[in-house]
Design a protein around this motif. Structure first.
Motif, PDB file in Angstrom:
ATOM      1  N   PHE A  58       0.814  -1.219   0.000  1.00  0.00           N
ATOM      2  CA  PHE A  58       0.000   0.000   0.000  1.00  0.00           C
ATOM      3  C   PHE A  58       0.851   1.275   0.000  1.00  0.00           C
ATOM      4  O   PHE A  58       0.345   2.362  -0.267  1.00  0.00           O
ATOM      5  CB  PHE A  58      -0.974  -0.001   1.176  1.00  0.00           C
ATOM      6  CG  PHE A  58      -2.129  -0.951   0.974  1.00  0.00           C
ATOM      7  CD1 PHE A  58      -2.833  -0.960  -0.221  1.00  0.00           C
ATOM      8  CD2 PHE A  58      -2.510  -1.834   1.971  1.00  0.00           C
ATOM      9  CE1 PHE A  58      -3.898  -1.832  -0.422  1.00  0.00           C
ATOM     10  CE2 PHE A  58      -3.575  -2.699   1.782  1.00  0.00           C
ATOM     11  CZ  PHE A  58      -4.262  -2.692   0.590  1.00  0.00           C
ATOM     12  N   GLN A 107     -20.287  -3.117  -3.305  1.00  0.00           N
ATOM     13  CA  GLN A 107     -18.916  -3.396  -3.762  1.00  0.00           C
ATOM     14  C   GLN A 107     -18.017  -2.173  -3.606  1.00  0.00           C
ATOM     15  O   GLN A 107     -16.817  -2.314  -3.409  1.00  0.00           O
ATOM     16  CB  GLN A 107     -18.934  -3.887  -5.214  1.00  0.00           C
ATOM     17  CG  GLN A 107     -19.385  -5.332  -5.308  1.00  0.00           C
ATOM     18  CD  GLN A 107     -20.445  -5.552  -6.370  1.00  0.00           C
ATOM     19  OE1 GLN A 107     -20.676  -4.713  -7.236  1.00  0.00           O
ATOM     20  NE2 GLN A 107     -21.099  -6.696  -6.306  1.00  0.00           N
ATOM     21  N   GLY A 111     -16.072  -2.399  -0.214  1.00  0.00           N
ATOM     22  CA  GLY A 111     -14.694  -2.530  -0.696  1.00  0.00           C
ATOM     23  C   GLY A 111     -13.780  -1.534  -0.007  1.00  0.00           C
ATOM     24  O   GLY A 111     -12.680  -1.890   0.436  1.00  0.00           O
ATOM     25  N   GLY A 115     -10.781  -2.404   2.562  1.00  0.00           N
ATOM     26  CA  GLY A 115      -9.430  -1.936   2.248  1.00  0.00           C
ATOM     27  C   GLY A 115      -8.770  -1.271   3.446  1.00  0.00           C
ATOM     28  O   GLY A 115      -7.606  -1.519   3.752  1.00  0.00           O
TER      29      GLY A 115
ATOM     30  N   ALA B 165     -14.824  -3.731  -7.070  1.00  0.00           N
ATOM     31  CA  ALA B 165     -14.540  -4.047  -5.671  1.00  0.00           C
ATOM     32  C   ALA B 165     -13.033  -4.039  -5.405  1.00  0.00           C
ATOM     33  O   ALA B 165     -12.564  -3.456  -4.420  1.00  0.00           O
ATOM     34  CB  ALA B 165     -15.134  -5.403  -5.310  1.00  0.00           C
ATOM     35  N   CYS B 168     -11.661  -0.661  -5.146  1.00  0.00           N
ATOM     36  CA  CYS B 168     -12.033  -0.044  -3.867  1.00  0.00           C
ATOM     37  C   CYS B 168     -11.211  -0.612  -2.711  1.00  0.00           C
ATOM     38  O   CYS B 168     -10.839   0.124  -1.799  1.00  0.00           O
ATOM     39  CB  CYS B 168     -13.529  -0.206  -3.613  1.00  0.00           C
ATOM     40  SG  CYS B 168     -14.511   0.764  -4.764  1.00  0.00           S
ATOM     41  N   PHE B 169     -10.916  -1.903  -2.756  1.00  0.00           N
ATOM     42  CA  PHE B 169     -10.033  -2.491  -1.722  1.00  0.00           C
ATOM     43  C   PHE B 169      -8.722  -1.712  -1.698  1.00  0.00           C
ATOM     44  O   PHE B 169      -8.223  -1.314  -0.648  1.00  0.00           O
ATOM     45  CB  PHE B 169      -9.639  -3.954  -2.022  1.00  0.00           C
ATOM     46  CG  PHE B 169     -10.753  -4.958  -2.076  1.00  0.00           C
ATOM     47  CD1 PHE B 169     -12.005  -4.674  -1.577  1.00  0.00           C
ATOM     48  CD2 PHE B 169     -10.532  -6.225  -2.628  1.00  0.00           C
ATOM     49  CE1 PHE B 169     -13.032  -5.627  -1.626  1.00  0.00           C
ATOM     50  CE2 PHE B 169     -11.537  -7.169  -2.675  1.00  0.00           C
ATOM     51  CZ  PHE B 169     -12.781  -6.867  -2.183  1.00  0.00           C
ATOM     52  N   MET B 170      -8.183  -1.526  -2.922  1.00  0.00           N
ATOM     53  CA  MET B 170      -6.878  -0.877  -3.019  1.00  0.00           C
ATOM     54  C   MET B 170      -6.963   0.583  -2.566  1.00  0.00           C
ATOM     55  O   MET B 170      -6.099   1.057  -1.831  1.00  0.00           O
ATOM     56  CB  MET B 170      -6.344  -0.950  -4.468  1.00  0.00           C
ATOM     57  CG  MET B 170      -6.084  -2.342  -4.996  1.00  0.00           C
ATOM     58  SD  MET B 170      -5.081  -3.388  -3.920  1.00  0.00           S
ATOM     59  CE  MET B 170      -3.492  -2.632  -4.040  1.00  0.00           C
ATOM     60  N   ALA B 171      -8.028   1.269  -2.984  1.00  0.00           N
ATOM     61  CA  ALA B 171      -8.187   2.676  -2.591  1.00  0.00           C
ATOM     62  C   ALA B 171      -8.273   2.795  -1.073  1.00  0.00           C
ATOM     63  O   ALA B 171      -7.606   3.633  -0.453  1.00  0.00           O
ATOM     64  CB  ALA B 171      -9.439   3.254  -3.257  1.00  0.00           C
ATOM     65  N   GLY B 172      -9.072   1.931  -0.454  1.00  0.00           N
ATOM     66  CA  GLY B 172      -9.197   1.934   1.002  1.00  0.00           C
ATOM     67  C   GLY B 172      -7.864   1.656   1.671  1.00  0.00           C
ATOM     68  O   GLY B 172      -7.492   2.292   2.663  1.00  0.00           O
ATOM     69  N   GLY B 173      -7.130   0.710   1.117  1.00  0.00           N
ATOM     70  CA  GLY B 173      -5.825   0.346   1.667  1.00  0.00           C
ATOM     71  C   GLY B 173      -4.802   1.461   1.536  1.00  0.00           C
ATOM     72  O   GLY B 173      -4.039   1.730   2.468  1.00  0.00           O
TER      73      GLY B 173
END
Lengths: 162, 188
Positions: A58, A107, A111, A115, B165, B168-173
Motif C-alpha cells: 500500500f 462493492q 470494498g 481496504g 470491488a 475499492c479495496f486498493m483505494a481503502g488500503g
C-alpha cells in the motif's frame, strides 16, 4: 431438502456458492482441507501473511504483492478460459458453471471499508487464518472481531445502501 | 530440497500456486474460490439470531469451513516444519517510514510492537485487532467477497463488479496505510 428461500439467502453477497449436485458424505470435504493446507503453506512461505508485506504494497514500496496477485489472476483467468473452452467437467462429471455477478453499491462502500481494515490488520480473511496457525495467537482477536463485523453487517443489511 | 523450500518463495511461485487454487476447487467439487464467506457461515452456525441474512443451510457450505481449517493447519505446518531460518526482508523505504512511526521490531512476519498479547487491553489493541478485524469482516461481506473471491476468482471470470470491488479495496488500503495509520501510530 433445502427451501428456495434458504438458497436465495445463502447466495446473497457471496461469490463462492456454486455447489456440487452430487451429494457426498462429510469426509469428502477433507479434499478441501488438503487444498487449504497447501494454500496456507504458500501464504506463509511467500510471507504474504506478513503485516510488513501489506504495508509495502500500500506504500508502493515493493512489487512483491502486486506480483503475487497479478500472477494469480493471470493463472486463474487462463484456467477458467481453458475450463470453458474445453468444457472441462468436475471429477464427478458435472459441468462447471459460472454465474455473472451483478453490480451493487456494496462493492464500493464495502470494498473501501475492507481496504481500510486490510491495511490495519495486514490481513485479508485468508491470511487471518494462516497467521493464527503460524502462532500469532493474538490474531484470534482480530478473527473474532471479523466474525462480529460480518454479523453486524448481517444485522443492518436491509438498512444499508446497496 | 527441504532447505530450498524453507527459504521465502518467489512471488511468481506463490502467484501460480494461488492462481491454481481456482481450477483445483472447480474441478474437485464445483466450488468457487472464496474465503470471507467462511466468516458468514460461522455466524450462521453459531449466532444466527433471527437475522434473515443468516437463515440458510450453512451445512451446504461446510466445504468452505474445511478449507479455512486447512489454511490454518497449513500455517502451523509451514511455521513448525518449513520455517525460514533468516529474518524477513522488508523494503528499506518501508522500514524507514515505519521506524519513524515507532515500529522497531522487524524480525518477524508480524511486528511485535503491535501484534502481541500485551497490547490486548490497550488502545493499540483496540485499534489494530478489534477495529481492524471488524472492518475486515464488515467490509468483505458488504462488498460480497474479499481478495480471493473478488480479486482472484472474480477477475479470473472477468466480472466487472469484482474489478470495481478490487479497485475499492486498493483505494481503502492506500488511504489507510498512508494517511490513517501514520496518524494513529503517532497518537500512541
Amino acid at each position: 431438502m433445502e427451501t428456495k428461500q434458504s438458497l436465495e439467502v445463502r447466495h446473497q453477497d457471496a461469490i463462492c456458492t456454486n455447489e456440487a449436485e452430487v451429494q457426498h458424505p462429510l469426509w469428502h470435504n477433507l479434499k478441501y482441507l488438503i487444498v487449504g493446507v497447501a494454500f496456507g503453506i504458500v501464504f506463509v512461505k511467500a510471507e504474504i501473511i506478513s503485516w510488513f508485506r501489506i504495508q509495502e504494497m500500500f506504500r508502493l514500496q515493493s512489487f512483491f504483492m502486486y506480483g503475487v496477485i497479478g500472477t494469480a489472476v493471470v493463472v486463474g483467468m487462463l484456467s477458467v478460459w481453458l475450463i470453458k473452452k474445453y468444457n472441462i467437467k468436475t471429477l464427478s462429471g458435472e459441468s462447471i458453471k459460472f454465474e455473472t455477478k451483478t453490480f451493487n453499491k456494496g462493492q464500493i462502500f464495502g470494498g473501501l471499508i475492507f481496504g481500510v481494515g486490510w491495511a490495519i490488520t495486514g490481513a485479508c480473511p485468508g491470511p487471518l487464518f494462516a497467521q493464527i496457525g503460524s502462532g500469532f495467537l493474538v490474531v484470534g482477536i482480530t478473527f473474532l472481531s471479523a466474525v462480529a463485523g460480518t454479523w453486524v453487517y448481517g444485522y443492518f443489511r436491509e438498512k444499508l445502501p446497496h | 530440497m527441504i532447505e530450498f523450500i524453507k527459504h521465502p518463495w518467489h512471488w511468481a511461485v506463490a502467484g501460480v500456486l494461488i492462481g491454481l487454487t481456482v481450477p483445483t476447487l472447480l474441478i474437485i467439487g464445483n466450488k468457487k474460490f472464496g474465503i470471507s464467506s467462511s466468516l458468514r457461515h460461522i455466524c450462521a452456525m453459531c449466532v444466527p439470531g433471527k437475522i434473515p441474512f443468516f437463515q440458510y443451510d450453512w451445512k451446504k457450505e461446510i466445504w468452505n469451513l474445511f478449507f479455512v481449517a486447512g489454511v490454518l493447519l497449513g500455517g502451523v505446518i509451514a511455521t513448525q516444519l518449513l520455517s525460514n531460518p533468516d529474518t524477513i526482508v522488508v523494503a528499506d523505504s518501508t522500514k524507514e517510514s515505519l521506524s519513524a512511526l515507532g515500529i522497531k521490531d522487524f524480525t518477524n512476519l508480524m511486528p511485535a510492537d503491535l501484534f502481541s498479547f500485551k497490547n490486548i487491553f490497550t488502545l493499540k489493541g483496540l485499534f489494530f485487532f478489534v477495529t481492524g478485524g471488524f472492518l475486515v469482516g464488515f467490509g468483505t461481506r458488504y462488498a460480497g467477497g474479499c481478495t480471493s473471491g473478488h480479486a482472484i476468482m472474480g477477475l479470473s471470470t472477468l466480472q466487472l463488479p469484482s474489478l470495481i470491488a478490487t479497485c475499492c479495496f486498493m483505494a481503502g488500503g492506500f488511504f489507510s496505510a498512508n494517511v490513517l495509520l501514520p496518524f494513529i501510530l503517532k497518537l500512541f
